[in-house]
Design an enzyme around this catalytic site. Structure first.
Site, mmCIF file in Angstrom:
data_model
loop_
_atom_site.group_PDB
_atom_site.id
_atom_site.type_symbol
_atom_site.label_atom_id
_atom_site.label_comp_id
_atom_site.label_asym_id
_atom_site.label_seq_id
_atom_site.Cartn_x
_atom_site.Cartn_y
_atom_site.Cartn_z
ATOM 1 N N GLU A 133 0.635 -1.137 0.138
ATOM 2 C CA GLU A 133 0.021 -0.062 -0.158
ATOM 3 C C GLU A 133 0.921 0.963 0.039
ATOM 4 O O GLU A 133 1.884 1.188 0.669
ATOM 5 C CB GLU A 133 -0.820 0.124 1.085
ATOM 6 C CG GLU A 133 -1.890 -1.000 1.304
ATOM 7 C CD GLU A 133 -2.410 -0.731 2.811
ATOM 8 O OE1 GLU A 133 -3.142 -1.837 3.165
ATOM 9 O OE2 GLU A 133 -2.081 0.054 3.718
ATOM 10 N N CYS A 148 5.618 -6.976 8.417
ATOM 11 C CA CYS A 148 6.483 -6.397 9.205
ATOM 12 C C CYS A 148 6.832 -7.085 10.408
ATOM 13 O O CYS A 148 5.851 -7.726 11.008
ATOM 14 C CB CYS A 148 5.955 -5.017 9.548
ATOM 15 S SG CYS A 148 6.913 -3.971 10.662
ATOM 16 N N SER A 181 10.241 6.794 9.445
ATOM 17 C CA SER A 181 9.515 6.518 10.594
ATOM 18 C C SER A 181 10.054 5.020 11.092
ATOM 19 O O SER A 181 10.051 3.954 10.480
ATOM 20 C CB SER A 181 7.993 6.558 10.483
ATOM 21 O OG SER A 181 7.547 6.114 11.778
ATOM 22 N N SER A 205 8.247 5.904 16.648
ATOM 23 C CA SER A 205 7.074 5.409 17.281
ATOM 24 C C SER A 205 7.453 4.961 18.506
ATOM 25 O O SER A 205 8.215 3.971 18.995
ATOM 26 C CB SER A 205 6.444 4.314 16.737
ATOM 27 O OG SER A 205 6.297 4.471 15.363
ATOM 28 N N LEU A 206 7.245 5.915 19.639
ATOM 29 C CA LEU A 206 7.466 5.629 21.154
ATOM 30 C C LEU A 206 6.271 5.014 21.814
ATOM 31 O O LEU A 206 6.577 4.042 22.391
ATOM 32 C CB LEU A 206 7.771 6.976 21.656
ATOM 33 C CG LEU A 206 8.390 7.029 23.169
ATOM 34 C CD1 LEU A 206 10.013 5.999 23.213
ATOM 35 C CD2 LEU A 206 8.897 8.402 23.774
ATOM 36 N N CYS A 264 -1.967 1.762 8.059
ATOM 37 C CA CYS A 264 -1.165 0.629 7.594
ATOM 38 C C CYS A 264 -1.495 -0.563 7.521
ATOM 39 O O CYS A 264 -1.924 -1.148 8.473
ATOM 40 C CB CYS A 264 0.296 1.027 8.312
ATOM 41 S SG CYS A 264 1.272 0.028 8.256
HETATM 42 S S1 SF4 Z 1 3.151 -0.002 12.830
HETATM 43 FE FE1 SF4 Z 1 4.883 0.148 11.584
HETATM 44 S S2 SF4 Z 1 6.670 -0.910 12.501
HETATM 45 FE FE2 SF4 Z 1 4.814 -1.432 13.451
HETATM 46 S S3 SF4 Z 1 4.007 -3.425 12.498
HETATM 47 FE FE3 SF4 Z 1 2.883 -1.731 11.713
HETATM 48 S S4 SF4 Z 1 4.133 -1.340 9.951
HETATM 49 FE FE4 SF4 Z 1 5.623 -2.337 11.296
#
Ligand code: SF4
Length: 358
Positions: free
Chosen positions: A97, A118, A200, A223-224, A343
Protein backbone atom coordinates in the site's frame (compact mmCIF):
# COMPACT_ATOMS: atom_id res chain seq x y z
CA UNK A 1 20.82 -1.09 -8.99
CA UNK A 2 19.43 -4.35 -10.25
CA UNK A 3 18.23 -5.35 -13.68
CA UNK A 4 14.58 -6.07 -13.08
CA UNK A 5 13.08 -9.23 -14.47
CA UNK A 6 9.66 -8.41 -15.92
CA UNK A 7 7.11 -10.63 -17.54
CA UNK A 8 6.48 -9.92 -21.22
CA UNK A 9 3.98 -12.10 -23.06
CA UNK A 10 4.59 -14.89 -20.56
CA UNK A 11 8.40 -14.82 -20.81
CA UNK A 12 10.79 -13.51 -18.18
CA UNK A 13 13.28 -11.11 -19.71
CA UNK A 14 15.90 -8.72 -18.39
CA UNK A 15 15.42 -5.09 -19.25
CA UNK A 16 17.14 -1.93 -18.09
CA UNK A 17 15.70 -0.13 -15.10
CA UNK A 18 15.15 3.61 -15.45
CA UNK A 19 17.09 4.02 -12.17
CA UNK A 20 20.21 2.12 -13.27
CA UNK A 21 22.59 4.86 -14.44
CA UNK A 22 25.33 2.63 -15.89
CA UNK A 23 22.91 0.24 -17.64
CA UNK A 24 21.03 3.22 -19.00
CA UNK A 25 24.27 4.59 -20.38
CA UNK A 26 24.94 1.24 -22.11
CA UNK A 27 21.43 1.34 -23.50
CA UNK A 28 22.10 4.84 -24.86
CA UNK A 29 25.42 3.84 -26.48
CA UNK A 30 23.97 0.72 -28.12
CA UNK A 31 21.38 2.89 -29.85
CA UNK A 32 23.74 5.82 -30.56
CA UNK A 33 21.50 8.19 -28.62
CA UNK A 34 22.85 11.46 -27.28
CA UNK A 35 23.14 12.17 -23.55
CA UNK A 36 20.38 14.74 -23.73
CA UNK A 37 17.75 12.22 -24.75
CA UNK A 38 18.29 10.17 -21.58
CA UNK A 39 18.52 13.27 -19.40
CA UNK A 40 15.28 14.55 -20.89
CA UNK A 41 13.57 11.18 -20.35
CA UNK A 42 14.57 11.12 -16.69
CA UNK A 43 13.56 14.74 -16.14
CA UNK A 44 10.14 14.22 -17.65
CA UNK A 45 9.50 11.02 -15.73
CA UNK A 46 11.23 11.41 -12.36
CA UNK A 47 11.18 15.18 -11.84
CA UNK A 48 8.02 16.27 -13.67
CA UNK A 49 6.13 12.98 -13.17
CA UNK A 50 4.65 13.15 -16.67
CA UNK A 51 2.50 10.24 -17.79
CA UNK A 52 3.98 7.18 -19.52
CA UNK A 53 2.11 8.11 -22.70
CA UNK A 54 3.71 11.57 -22.84
CA UNK A 55 7.13 10.14 -22.06
CA UNK A 56 6.85 7.39 -24.69
CA UNK A 57 5.62 9.87 -27.33
CA UNK A 58 8.78 11.88 -26.74
CA UNK A 59 11.16 8.91 -26.41
CA UNK A 60 10.06 5.94 -28.53
CA UNK A 61 12.67 3.65 -26.93
CA UNK A 62 10.94 3.98 -23.52
CA UNK A 63 8.96 0.71 -23.87
CA UNK A 64 12.33 -1.09 -24.02
CA UNK A 65 13.07 0.16 -20.50
CA UNK A 66 11.49 -0.83 -17.18
CA UNK A 67 9.58 2.28 -16.20
CA UNK A 68 7.51 0.53 -13.52
CA UNK A 69 8.00 -2.63 -11.50
CA UNK A 70 4.66 -2.45 -9.67
CA UNK A 71 1.19 -2.86 -11.10
CA UNK A 72 -1.46 -0.48 -9.78
CA UNK A 73 -3.97 -3.07 -8.58
CA UNK A 74 -6.57 -0.81 -6.97
CA UNK A 75 -7.11 2.87 -6.22
CA UNK A 76 -9.54 4.05 -3.55
CA UNK A 77 -10.33 7.73 -3.03
CA UNK A 78 -11.73 8.93 0.28
CA UNK A 79 -15.20 10.50 0.22
CA UNK A 80 -14.36 12.39 3.40
CA UNK A 81 -11.06 14.11 2.66
CA UNK A 82 -8.08 14.24 0.34
CA UNK A 83 -6.71 10.76 0.95
CA UNK A 84 -6.15 8.18 -1.78
CA UNK A 85 -5.03 4.66 -1.07
CA UNK A 86 -3.05 2.91 -3.78
CA UNK A 87 -2.76 -0.85 -3.71
CA UNK A 88 0.14 -2.13 -5.79
CA UNK A 89 0.91 -5.69 -6.83
CA UNK A 90 4.47 -6.94 -7.14
CA UNK A 91 5.67 -9.40 -9.80
CA UNK A 92 5.30 -12.14 -7.18
CA UNK A 93 1.62 -11.23 -6.70
CA UNK A 94 2.09 -9.63 -3.27
CA UNK A 95 0.09 -6.52 -2.38
CA UNK A 96 1.52 -3.36 -0.84
CA UNK A 97 0.00 0.00 0.00
CA UNK A 98 0.85 3.66 -0.49
CA UNK A 99 -1.30 6.58 0.60
CA UNK A 100 -1.52 10.02 -0.98
CA UNK A 101 -2.59 12.69 1.50
CA UNK A 102 -3.84 15.97 0.06
CA UNK A 103 -3.93 18.41 2.92
CA UNK A 104 -6.36 21.38 2.90
CA UNK A 105 -3.44 23.83 2.73
CA UNK A 106 -2.66 22.45 -0.75
CA UNK A 107 0.38 20.49 0.37
CA UNK A 108 0.62 16.81 -0.43
CA UNK A 109 2.35 13.94 1.30
CA UNK A 110 2.97 10.43 0.06
CA UNK A 111 3.30 7.59 2.55
CA UNK A 112 5.29 4.66 1.08
CA UNK A 113 5.84 1.06 2.16
CA UNK A 114 9.31 -0.38 2.60
CA UNK A 115 8.41 -4.03 3.27
CA UNK A 116 5.64 -6.56 2.72
CA UNK A 117 4.46 -7.35 6.24
CA UNK A 118 6.54 -6.30 9.22
CA UNK A 119 8.50 -8.08 11.93
CA UNK A 120 7.85 -5.35 14.51
CA UNK A 121 4.39 -6.91 15.08
CA UNK A 122 2.86 -3.78 16.64
CA UNK A 123 -0.32 -4.63 18.51
CA UNK A 124 -2.35 -1.85 16.87
CA UNK A 125 -1.23 -2.39 13.26
CA UNK A 126 -2.79 -4.58 10.57
CA UNK A 127 0.58 -5.00 8.83
CA UNK A 128 2.15 -6.20 12.08
CA UNK A 129 -0.47 -8.97 12.17
CA UNK A 130 0.52 -10.34 8.74
CA UNK A 131 3.29 -12.41 10.24
CA UNK A 132 5.65 -12.05 7.30
CA UNK A 133 8.31 -9.55 6.42
CA UNK A 134 9.86 -9.30 3.03
CA UNK A 135 11.97 -6.40 1.87
CA UNK A 136 10.85 -4.33 -1.08
CA UNK A 137 13.60 -3.58 -3.59
CA UNK A 138 14.73 0.01 -4.07
CA UNK A 139 12.93 0.06 -7.44
CA UNK A 140 9.68 -1.14 -5.83
CA UNK A 141 9.85 1.68 -3.28
CA UNK A 142 10.76 4.26 -5.93
CA UNK A 143 7.95 3.14 -8.22
CA UNK A 144 5.44 3.99 -5.47
CA UNK A 145 6.80 7.55 -5.62
CA UNK A 146 6.79 7.66 -9.43
CA UNK A 147 3.23 6.35 -9.85
CA UNK A 148 1.81 8.54 -7.06
CA UNK A 149 3.69 11.53 -8.52
CA UNK A 150 2.12 10.84 -11.93
CA UNK A 151 -1.36 10.77 -10.34
CA UNK A 152 -0.71 14.12 -8.66
CA UNK A 153 0.66 15.64 -11.87
CA UNK A 154 -2.51 14.56 -13.70
CA UNK A 155 -4.40 16.62 -11.07
CA UNK A 156 -2.02 19.58 -11.59
CA UNK A 157 -0.67 19.10 -8.08
CA UNK A 158 2.87 18.69 -6.85
CA UNK A 159 4.23 16.08 -4.49
CA UNK A 160 5.74 17.88 -1.50
CA UNK A 161 6.70 15.34 1.15
CA UNK A 162 7.50 11.63 1.21
CA UNK A 163 7.22 9.72 4.47
CA UNK A 164 8.37 6.15 5.06
CA UNK A 165 5.45 5.29 7.33
CA UNK A 166 3.67 2.63 5.29
CA UNK A 167 4.01 -1.12 5.60
CA UNK A 168 7.26 -2.28 7.17
CA UNK A 169 10.10 -1.10 9.40
CA UNK A 170 12.37 0.91 7.06
CA UNK A 171 15.51 0.17 9.09
CA UNK A 172 14.92 -3.56 8.59
CA UNK A 173 15.47 -2.80 4.92
CA UNK A 174 18.37 -0.46 5.52
CA UNK A 175 20.43 -1.07 2.39
CA UNK A 176 17.52 -0.55 0.00
CA UNK A 177 16.29 2.41 2.05
CA UNK A 178 19.70 4.10 1.64
CA UNK A 179 19.63 3.44 -2.11
CA UNK A 180 16.14 4.95 -2.31
CA UNK A 181 17.20 8.09 -0.41
CA UNK A 182 20.27 8.45 -2.67
CA UNK A 183 18.08 8.14 -5.78
CA UNK A 184 15.37 10.49 -4.52
CA UNK A 185 17.91 13.21 -3.69
CA UNK A 186 20.17 12.68 -6.74
CA UNK A 187 20.02 15.78 -8.95
CA UNK A 188 20.07 13.55 -12.07
CA UNK A 189 17.12 11.50 -10.84
CA UNK A 190 14.25 12.69 -8.60
CA UNK A 191 16.19 15.71 -7.30
CA UNK A 192 14.14 16.02 -4.14
CA UNK A 193 15.18 17.94 -1.06
CA UNK A 194 16.34 15.62 1.75
CA UNK A 195 14.37 17.83 4.16
CA UNK A 196 11.15 16.75 2.41
CA UNK A 197 11.75 13.12 3.41
CA UNK A 198 10.90 11.51 6.75
CA UNK A 199 11.72 7.99 7.91
CA UNK A 200 9.63 6.50 10.70
CA UNK A 201 10.98 3.71 12.90
CA UNK A 202 9.91 1.75 15.96
CA UNK A 203 13.37 2.55 17.30
CA UNK A 204 16.42 0.56 16.28
CA UNK A 205 19.09 2.62 18.05
CA UNK A 206 22.20 1.74 16.02
CA UNK A 207 20.37 2.06 12.70
CA UNK A 208 18.99 5.46 13.70
CA UNK A 209 22.49 6.75 14.41
CA UNK A 210 23.97 5.21 11.23
CA UNK A 211 21.21 6.76 9.17
CA UNK A 212 21.59 10.22 10.74
CA UNK A 213 25.33 10.06 10.06
CA UNK A 214 24.75 9.25 6.41
CA UNK A 215 21.67 11.43 5.82
CA UNK A 216 21.77 14.24 8.39
CA UNK A 217 19.12 16.27 6.57
CA UNK A 218 16.53 13.49 6.37
CA UNK A 219 14.24 13.66 9.36
CA UNK A 220 13.40 10.71 11.56
CA UNK A 221 10.23 9.87 13.48
CA UNK A 222 10.25 7.45 16.39
CA UNK A 223 7.14 5.47 17.33
CA UNK A 224 7.48 5.66 21.11
CA UNK A 225 3.90 5.15 22.41
CA UNK A 226 5.06 4.72 26.03
CA UNK A 227 8.09 5.28 28.24
CA UNK A 228 7.06 2.43 30.50
CA UNK A 229 9.13 -0.55 29.28
CA UNK A 230 6.39 -3.13 29.92
CA UNK A 231 3.63 -1.13 28.25
CA UNK A 232 5.90 -0.31 25.31
CA UNK A 233 6.85 -3.96 24.83
CA UNK A 234 3.18 -4.95 24.82
CA UNK A 235 2.40 -2.35 22.16
CA UNK A 236 5.58 -2.94 20.10
CA UNK A 237 6.89 -6.49 20.69
CA UNK A 238 10.11 -5.67 18.82
CA UNK A 239 10.85 -3.05 21.51
CA UNK A 240 11.84 -5.83 23.91
CA UNK A 241 15.13 -6.09 21.96
CA UNK A 242 16.12 -2.48 22.62
CA UNK A 243 16.21 -0.74 25.98
CA UNK A 244 14.70 2.69 26.53
CA UNK A 245 18.08 4.11 27.73
CA UNK A 246 19.64 2.92 24.42
CA UNK A 247 16.83 4.60 22.54
CA UNK A 248 17.31 7.82 24.46
CA UNK A 249 21.01 7.74 23.68
CA UNK A 250 20.18 7.25 19.97
CA UNK A 251 17.84 10.28 19.99
CA UNK A 252 20.57 12.40 21.58
CA UNK A 253 23.03 11.25 18.89
CA UNK A 254 20.54 11.95 16.10
CA UNK A 255 19.92 15.40 17.63
CA UNK A 256 23.68 16.02 17.62
CA UNK A 257 23.83 15.20 13.90
CA UNK A 258 20.68 17.01 12.77
CA UNK A 259 19.26 20.52 13.04
CA UNK A 260 15.57 19.58 13.05
CA UNK A 261 13.93 18.06 16.14
CA UNK A 262 13.18 14.34 16.02
CA UNK A 263 9.48 13.52 15.74
CA UNK A 264 8.02 11.38 18.51
CA UNK A 265 4.89 9.46 17.48
CA UNK A 266 2.59 8.63 20.39
CA UNK A 267 -0.58 6.66 19.66
CA UNK A 268 -3.29 7.52 22.17
CA UNK A 269 -4.79 4.30 23.57
CA UNK A 270 -7.57 4.46 26.13
CA UNK A 271 -6.49 3.42 29.63
CA UNK A 272 -3.16 2.12 28.31
CA UNK A 273 -0.89 5.10 27.83
CA UNK A 274 -3.15 8.17 28.04
CA UNK A 275 -3.17 9.05 31.73
CA UNK A 276 -1.85 12.34 33.07
CA UNK A 277 0.93 10.71 35.09
CA UNK A 278 2.07 9.00 31.86
CA UNK A 279 2.24 12.41 30.13
CA UNK A 280 4.39 13.63 33.04
CA UNK A 281 6.68 10.59 32.72
CA UNK A 282 6.99 11.20 28.99
CA UNK A 283 7.84 14.88 29.58
CA UNK A 284 10.51 13.83 32.04
CA UNK A 285 11.90 11.16 29.68
CA UNK A 286 12.43 13.60 26.79
CA UNK A 287 14.06 16.24 29.01
CA UNK A 288 17.16 17.58 27.30
CA UNK A 289 16.24 16.08 23.90
CA UNK A 290 15.15 18.07 20.84
CA UNK A 291 11.81 16.49 19.93
CA UNK A 292 8.37 17.34 18.57
CA UNK A 293 5.63 15.12 19.93
CA UNK A 294 2.75 14.01 17.70
CA UNK A 295 -0.25 12.62 19.56
CA UNK A 296 -2.16 10.31 17.24
CA UNK A 297 -5.81 9.40 17.83
CA UNK A 298 -6.32 5.66 17.28
CA UNK A 299 -8.94 4.24 14.94
CA UNK A 300 -9.83 0.64 15.89
CA UNK A 301 -8.75 -2.20 13.58
CA UNK A 302 -10.32 -5.64 13.18
CA UNK A 303 -7.11 -7.38 14.22
CA UNK A 304 -7.05 -5.73 17.66
CA UNK A 305 -10.66 -5.41 18.84
CA UNK A 306 -9.48 -5.04 22.46
CA UNK A 307 -7.79 -1.69 21.72
CA UNK A 308 -9.74 1.53 22.02
CA UNK A 309 -8.73 5.04 21.14
CA UNK A 310 -8.49 7.69 23.87
CA UNK A 311 -11.37 10.09 24.38
CA UNK A 312 -10.79 13.54 22.82
CA UNK A 313 -10.81 15.07 26.31
CA UNK A 314 -8.05 12.69 27.46
CA UNK A 315 -5.96 13.61 24.41
CA UNK A 316 -6.38 17.33 25.08
CA UNK A 317 -5.41 16.90 28.75
CA UNK A 318 -2.37 14.81 27.78
CA UNK A 319 -1.32 17.45 25.27
CA UNK A 320 -1.81 20.27 27.80
CA UNK A 321 0.40 18.47 30.33
CA UNK A 322 3.20 18.12 27.78
CA UNK A 323 2.86 21.73 26.67
CA UNK A 324 2.96 22.90 30.29
CA UNK A 325 6.32 21.11 30.51
CA UNK A 326 7.56 23.27 27.61
CA UNK A 327 7.30 20.64 24.86
CA UNK A 328 6.24 21.10 21.25
CA UNK A 329 3.10 19.02 20.74
CA UNK A 330 0.69 18.46 17.85
CA UNK A 331 -2.46 16.38 17.85
CA UNK A 332 -2.48 14.69 14.47
CA UNK A 333 -5.81 13.81 12.96
CA UNK A 334 -5.60 11.03 10.39
CA UNK A 335 -7.05 11.39 6.92
CA UNK A 336 -8.79 8.61 5.04
CA UNK A 337 -10.73 6.97 7.89
CA UNK A 338 -13.25 5.65 5.31
CA UNK A 339 -10.62 3.97 3.12
CA UNK A 340 -8.73 2.05 5.81
CA UNK A 341 -5.79 4.41 5.35
CA UNK A 342 -3.99 3.11 8.44
CA UNK A 343 -1.05 0.96 7.52
CA UNK A 344 -1.83 -2.48 6.11
CA UNK A 345 -5.57 -2.50 6.71
CA UNK A 346 -6.59 -2.62 3.07
CA UNK A 347 -4.05 -5.28 2.14
CA UNK A 348 -5.32 -7.42 5.02
CA UNK A 349 -8.92 -6.97 3.88
CA UNK A 350 -8.04 -7.64 0.24
CA UNK A 351 -6.05 -10.75 1.11
CA UNK A 352 -8.99 -12.09 3.11
CA UNK A 353 -11.38 -11.35 0.23
CA UNK A 354 -9.17 -13.04 -2.40
CA UNK A 355 -6.50 -15.08 -0.59
CA UNK A 356 -4.98 -16.28 -3.86
CA UNK A 357 -3.65 -12.82 -4.59
CA UNK A 358 -0.99 -12.96 -1.91
S1 SF4 B 1 3.23 0.09 12.84
FE1 SF4 B 1 4.91 0.11 11.39
S2 SF4 B 1 6.56 -0.89 12.52
FE2 SF4 B 1 4.68 -1.43 13.61
S3 SF4 B 1 4.03 -3.41 12.70
FE3 SF4 B 1 3.01 -1.73 11.57
S4 SF4 B 1 4.33 -1.39 9.81
FE4 SF4 B 1 5.54 -2.48 11.33
Amino acid sequence: MEHLPIRTHGRMCNMTSIYNASALDEFRKERSLDHNSIRRLRNRLLKQFLSDEVVIADFPYAPQLVLHCLELYQRIDSDLDGATKLLFRTDAGMLIESVILRIASGRTTLCVSSQIGCAAACEFCATGHMGIAQNLSASQILDQVLQAGQILTSERRQLHNIVFMGMGEPFHNERNLAEVIETLTDVRQFNRSPASLLVSTVGIPKAMIRFANRFPQVRQALSLHSVDPEIRKAIIPLASRYSLPDLKHAIAEVNRLQNAPLMIEYLMLKNRNDRIHQAQELAEWVQGLSVHINLIPFNPIEDAPHLEGSEPEAIRAFSATLKAAGLKVTIRYSLGADISAACGQLVRKENRRSPTVN
